[in-house]
Design a protein around this motif. Structure first.
Motif, PDB file in Angstrom:
ATOM      1  N   THR A  61       0.112 -57.851 -82.046  1.00 54.28           N
ATOM      2  CA  THR A  61      -1.123 -58.630 -82.129  1.00 54.28           C
ATOM      3  C   THR A  61      -2.245 -57.717 -82.584  1.00 54.28           C
ATOM      4  O   THR A  61      -2.542 -56.704 -81.944  1.00 54.28           O
ATOM      5  CB  THR A  61      -1.489 -59.246 -80.772  1.00 54.28           C
ATOM      6  OG1 THR A  61      -0.444 -60.127 -80.348  1.00 54.28           O
ATOM      7  CG2 THR A  61      -2.791 -60.037 -80.876  1.00 54.28           C
ATOM      8  N   LEU A  62      -2.858 -58.066 -83.714  1.00 47.84           N
ATOM      9  CA  LEU A  62      -3.987 -57.300 -84.238  1.00 47.84           C
ATOM     10  C   LEU A  62      -5.214 -58.201 -84.321  1.00 47.84           C
ATOM     11  O   LEU A  62      -5.102 -59.432 -84.325  1.00 47.84           O
ATOM     12  CB  LEU A  62      -3.649 -56.729 -85.624  1.00 47.84           C
ATOM     13  CG  LEU A  62      -2.446 -55.774 -85.689  1.00 47.84           C
ATOM     14  CD1 LEU A  62      -2.224 -55.302 -87.112  1.00 47.84           C
ATOM     15  CD2 LEU A  62      -2.638 -54.585 -84.763  1.00 47.84           C
TER      16      LEU A  62
ATOM     17  N   GLY B 204     -10.517 -46.674 -96.238  1.00 48.42           N
ATOM     18  CA  GLY B 204      -9.718 -45.865 -95.334  1.00 48.42           C
ATOM     19  C   GLY B 204      -9.508 -46.536 -93.997  1.00 48.42           C
ATOM     20  O   GLY B 204      -9.139 -47.720 -93.925  1.00 48.42           O
ATOM     21  N   TYR B 205      -9.751 -45.790 -92.925  1.00 46.38           N
ATOM     22  CA  TYR B 205      -9.547 -46.333 -91.581  1.00 46.38           C
ATOM     23  C   TYR B 205     -10.588 -47.391 -91.222  1.00 46.38           C
ATOM     24  O   TYR B 205     -10.439 -48.087 -90.220  1.00 46.38           O
ATOM     25  CB  TYR B 205      -9.592 -45.198 -90.550  1.00 46.38           C
ATOM     26  CG  TYR B 205      -8.346 -44.348 -90.557  1.00 46.38           C
ATOM     27  CD1 TYR B 205      -7.183 -44.766 -89.940  1.00 46.38           C
ATOM     28  CD2 TYR B 205      -8.337 -43.105 -91.204  1.00 46.38           C
ATOM     29  CE1 TYR B 205      -6.038 -43.993 -89.953  1.00 46.38           C
ATOM     30  CE2 TYR B 205      -7.196 -42.315 -91.225  1.00 46.38           C
ATOM     31  CZ  TYR B 205      -6.048 -42.768 -90.603  1.00 46.38           C
ATOM     32  OH  TYR B 205      -4.909 -42.004 -90.611  1.00 46.38           O
ATOM     33  N   ASN B 206     -11.630 -47.526 -92.009  1.00 50.96           N
ATOM     34  CA  ASN B 206     -12.657 -48.539 -91.761  1.00 50.96           C
ATOM     35  C   ASN B 206     -12.412 -49.812 -92.566  1.00 50.96           C
ATOM     36  O   ASN B 206     -13.296 -50.658 -92.685  1.00 50.96           O
ATOM     37  CB  ASN B 206     -14.045 -47.983 -92.082  1.00 50.96           C
ATOM     38  CG  ASN B 206     -14.462 -46.893 -91.108  1.00 50.96           C
ATOM     39  OD1 ASN B 206     -14.294 -47.055 -89.898  1.00 50.96           O
ATOM     40  ND2 ASN B 206     -14.984 -45.790 -91.613  1.00 50.96           N
ATOM     41  N   SER B 207     -11.221 -49.949 -93.125  1.00 52.72           N
ATOM     42  CA  SER B 207     -10.872 -51.148 -93.894  1.00 52.72           C
ATOM     43  C   SER B 207     -10.563 -52.305 -92.948  1.00 52.72           C
ATOM     44  O   SER B 207      -9.874 -52.135 -91.937  1.00 52.72           O
ATOM     45  CB  SER B 207      -9.647 -50.877 -94.776  1.00 52.72           C
ATOM     46  OG  SER B 207      -9.910 -49.831 -95.687  1.00 52.72           O
ATOM     47  N   MET B 208     -11.068 -53.480 -93.279  1.00 54.00           N
ATOM     48  CA  MET B 208     -10.766 -54.690 -92.509  1.00 54.00           C
ATOM     49  C   MET B 208      -9.341 -55.134 -92.839  1.00 54.00           C
ATOM     50  O   MET B 208      -8.919 -55.073 -93.999  1.00 54.00           O
ATOM     51  CB  MET B 208     -11.753 -55.800 -92.846  1.00 54.00           C
ATOM     52  CG  MET B 208     -13.204 -55.475 -92.516  1.00 54.00           C
ATOM     53  SD  MET B 208     -13.519 -55.338 -90.729  1.00 54.00           S
ATOM     54  CE  MET B 208     -13.297 -57.048 -90.234  1.00 54.00           C
ATOM     55  N   ILE B 209      -8.613 -55.584 -91.824  1.00 55.20           N
ATOM     56  CA  ILE B 209      -7.205 -55.932 -92.041  1.00 55.20           C
ATOM     57  C   ILE B 209      -6.924 -57.429 -91.909  1.00 55.20           C
ATOM     58  O   ILE B 209      -5.772 -57.845 -91.982  1.00 55.20           O
ATOM     59  CB  ILE B 209      -6.300 -55.148 -91.066  1.00 55.20           C
ATOM     60  CG1 ILE B 209      -6.660 -55.476 -89.612  1.00 55.20           C
ATOM     61  CG2 ILE B 209      -6.408 -53.659 -91.333  1.00 55.20           C
ATOM     62  CD1 ILE B 209      -5.725 -54.826 -88.600  1.00 55.20           C
ATOM     63  N   GLY B 210      -7.970 -58.258 -91.728  1.00 51.45           N
ATOM     64  CA  GLY B 210      -7.789 -59.705 -91.685  1.00 51.45           C
ATOM     65  C   GLY B 210      -7.284 -60.202 -90.339  1.00 51.45           C
ATOM     66  O   GLY B 210      -6.995 -59.427 -89.421  1.00 51.45           O
ATOM     67  N   GLU B 211      -7.174 -61.516 -90.237  1.00 48.92           N
ATOM     68  CA  GLU B 211      -6.738 -62.132 -88.986  1.00 48.92           C
ATOM     69  C   GLU B 211      -5.307 -61.732 -88.667  1.00 48.92           C
ATOM     70  O   GLU B 211      -4.399 -61.927 -89.459  1.00 48.92           O
ATOM     71  CB  GLU B 211      -6.844 -63.655 -89.089  1.00 48.92           C
ATOM     72  CG  GLU B 211      -6.511 -64.367 -87.789  1.00 48.92           C
ATOM     73  CD  GLU B 211      -6.698 -65.874 -87.903  1.00 48.92           C
ATOM     74  OE1 GLU B 211      -6.340 -66.583 -86.944  1.00 48.92           O
ATOM     75  OE2 GLU B 211      -7.191 -66.330 -88.951  1.00 48.92           O
ATOM     76  N   ASN B 212      -5.140 -61.148 -87.488  1.00 47.78           N
ATOM     77  CA  ASN B 212      -3.832 -60.647 -87.021  1.00 47.78           C
ATOM     78  C   ASN B 212      -3.188 -59.710 -88.039  1.00 47.78           C
ATOM     79  O   ASN B 212      -1.965 -59.669 -88.181  1.00 47.78           O
ATOM     80  CB  ASN B 212      -2.882 -61.797 -86.680  1.00 47.78           C
ATOM     81  CG  ASN B 212      -1.781 -61.360 -85.719  1.00 47.78           C
ATOM     82  OD1 ASN B 212      -1.929 -60.385 -84.988  1.00 47.78           O
ATOM     83  ND2 ASN B 212      -0.667 -62.061 -85.741  1.00 47.78           N
ATOM     84  N   GLY B 213      -4.019 -58.960 -88.749  1.00 55.48           N
ATOM     85  CA  GLY B 213      -3.502 -57.968 -89.684  1.00 55.48           C
ATOM     86  C   GLY B 213      -2.808 -58.552 -90.894  1.00 55.48           C
ATOM     87  O   GLY B 213      -1.852 -57.962 -91.420  1.00 55.48           O
ATOM     88  N   CYS B 214      -3.298 -59.704 -91.373  1.00 57.67           N
ATOM     89  CA  CYS B 214      -2.630 -60.398 -92.482  1.00 57.67           C
ATOM     90  C   CYS B 214      -2.666 -59.603 -93.785  1.00 57.67           C
ATOM     91  O   CYS B 214      -1.892 -59.881 -94.707  1.00 57.67           O
ATOM     92  CB  CYS B 214      -3.245 -61.781 -92.693  1.00 57.67           C
ATOM     93  SG  CYS B 214      -4.998 -61.766 -93.135  1.00 57.67           S
TER      94      CYS B 214
END
Length: 576
Positions: free
Chosen positions: A417-418, A458-468
């Motif tokens: 779960t992200l 980099g590590y500040n990138s958004m990964i979307g809902e539940n890491g989509c």
């Protein structure tokens, strides 16, 4: 009294006090509307007796100003006592529900659908917010003000007062007696609504699978039936409510006719004065107006019973409690004759006994449905066992507060779960006060730098809902990085490398070997190569421990474990 109100309306103690204040405020407002009627009565009396002098006119003018100020003050008091207090209580109610859900055993969530719980926190709270700002205070305020006004009317003329108020108990009785019918339709309506919400949520979540199997039309046809069912239930519920409320309103209207009829007879007979007759007609017209709304409010209050029952189901559910200090000596996890069932009579585990020692990797293997995941969850007290004993470092986990106990565990679930946030913040969940350097170090241990550093931010990138925005393997590595960051003495890995390719799986296992030093590691895996280096293997099947020992010992036994290893070797040589 406060306790009864809290229970009846699922309120906090302050919310119950505010509800009482709101009812009083509505009663005062209703009475304030009668003040001009009293002023008008005395004005008419003076006019009929010979006119109004200048000094009297000044008194009546001042009286009008006082009435306006009284009405304004009562309205202000009513607004603050109902609307503002209700909005505060609505927030308190949602927080209290969320806090209760946080402490309820996970077995509760296995019996409740996500849409149902979401509906309780959002929709039910919104319904009660409307009820406590518009319906309940107005209803009881009308009852209180009506009783007080009725007492006042009897001091003027008991005959006219009886003619005005005889309809009240009958009208209220009609609506009160309808409670059972309205509760029945309310439950049916809520059931259809939840069924629809579940269908919509499922449709959104499975849209990819529906499209890939050309099943969209069939599924949407079923969803359309659920929409129609909600419409039908709403109509039936409204008709059931209207049947009783309209009947009660018609009975109320008979009161005006009764006042006019009795007043006319008494007036012709010379036993009633014109001003008194005139005043009772005015009072009757004003008396029934708020009561008609109150009758509708009574029906609305009755219809909230279903919402309140659902919320009380959560608030009344027993919580897991325990000491806030673990008092463990080391972190060996020991299962002693543990039995567990999700539902009564359906045993998932039967007499399970084994020890996962600190500084070793203990692997749980076996066929699907054997109880591996259940064992790992019980170790962290996600559920409470039926019998037996589970200890960590000698401390009984059933006597430890769940959140305190979980501070000893780093868990990587099979289903990751992200959150719709950055990679950095998703990993930081493992340790809220971690510095960026700590987060990045944990990410590198989990091999997250391979994909994170390729992203624009980099590590500040958004990964979307539940890491989509990420692949399954990338999502799983973030979950593993959380466990590294938390750095707890016990590590539970539930198929932690299932979504990784061979290369990344090897890198993660290398990192794990550094992480597990002096720690207790419990691994669940289906791929035998994943657990080949484990210190101990526990084979679970049919809810019992079939075998346990080192990999080499179990291979010599020619039991379930060896059979699983041989089958996977055979499947590895399979090709198209």
């Amino acid at each position: 009294m406060l306790k009864r109100i809290q229970r009846r309306f699922a309120l906090s103690e302050q919310g119950a006090k505010d509800l009482i204040k709101g009812c009083i405020a509505c009663a005062v407002q209703n009475i304030s509307f009668m003040a001009p009627v009293g002023l008008l009565y005395y004005f008419v009396c003076d006019m009929l007796e010979g006119g109004v002098s200048g000094s009297q006119a000044a008194v009546y003018t001042a009286g009008c100003v006082v009435c306006l100020l009284f009405i304004f003050g009562a309205a202000w008091f009513q607004y603050n006592g109902t609307y503002l207090a209700t909005y505060v209580e609505s927030g308190v109610r949602r927080i209290s529900l969320a806090e209760k859900l946080r402490k309820i055993p996970l077995s509760f969530f296995g019996k409740k659908d996500l849409a149902d719980l979401t509906n309780s926190i959002m929709s039910d709270c919104a319904t009660l917010e409307t009820a406590f700002s518009h319906y309940v205070p107005a209803l009881f305020g009308s009852i209180i003000s009506t009783i007080l006004i009725a007492v006042g009317l009897f001091t003027f003329d008991w005959r006219m007062a009886a003619a005005a108020v005889w309809v009240l108990p009958i009208a209220f009785a009609v609506v009160i007696f309808s409670a059972r019918v309205q509760n029945y339709f309310g439950r049916k309506q809520m059931s259809a609504k939840i069924d629809l919400e579940e269908g919509v949520q499922e449709c959104i979540e499975t849209l990819r699978d529906l499209r890939s199997n050309n099943s969209e039309d069939d599924y949407l046809a079923g969803l359309d039936k659920k929409i129609r069912a909600v419409e039908v239930r709403h109509i039936k519920s409204e008709l059931a409510t209207a049947l009783f409320v309209v009947s009660a309103s018609l009975i109320l209207r008979l009161g005006i006719a009764t006042v006019a009829l009795v007043g006319s007879v008494l007036l012709v007979g010379g036993t009633l004065g014109v001003p008194t007759f005139f005043m009772f007609l005015l009072v009757a017209s004003r008396l029934y107006e708020p009561l008609e709304g109150a009758l509708q409010n009574l029906a609305a209050v009755i219809s909230t019973n279903t919402n309140i029952e659902r919320m009380n189901e959560i608030l009344d559910h027993p919580v897991q409690t325990g000491a806030y200090k673990v008092g463990n000596r080391g972190c060996d996890i020991e299962f002693k004759n543990v039995a567990f069932s999700y539902n009564s009579g359906e045993k998932v585990l039967k007499d399970v006994s084994f020890t996962a020692k600190q500084g070793e990797v203990t692997a749980l293997v076996g066929p699907s449905g054997g109880g591996k995941t259940t064992v790992s969850r019980l170790a962290a007290r996600f559920w409470d066992i039926d019998s037996g004993r589970i200890t960590i470092g000698g401390a009984d986990v059933s006597k430890v507060d769940p959140e305190t106990l979980l501070s000893l565990y780093s868990i990587v679930f099979q289903d990751v779960t992200l959150f719709n946030n950055t990679i950095m913040e998703n990993i930081r969940i493992g340790k809220k006060d971690a510095a960026d350097e700590e987060v990045i170090a944990a990410a590198k241990l989990a091999n997250c730098d391979e994909f994170a550093e390729k992203l624009p931010a980099g590590y500040n990138s958004m990964i979307g809902e539940n890491g989509c925005e990420l692949s399954g393997g990338e999502r799983q590595r973030i979950s593993i990085a959380r466990a590294f960051l938390k750095n707890a003495p016990v590590i539970l890995l539930d198929e932690a490398t299932a979504s990784l390719d061979v290369e990344n799986e090897t890198l993660i296992q290398t990192a794990l070997s550094r992480l597990i030093k002096d720690k207790t590691v419990l691994v669940i895996a289906h791929r035998m190569r994943t657990v080949s280096g484990a210190d101990k293997i526990v084979v679970l099947a049919d809810g019992v421990v079939k075998e346990q020992g080192t990999p080499a010992e179990l291979m010599e036994k020619r039991g379930i474990f060896r059979r699983m290893v041989e089958l996977q070797k055979e499947s590895g040589s399979w090709s198209l």
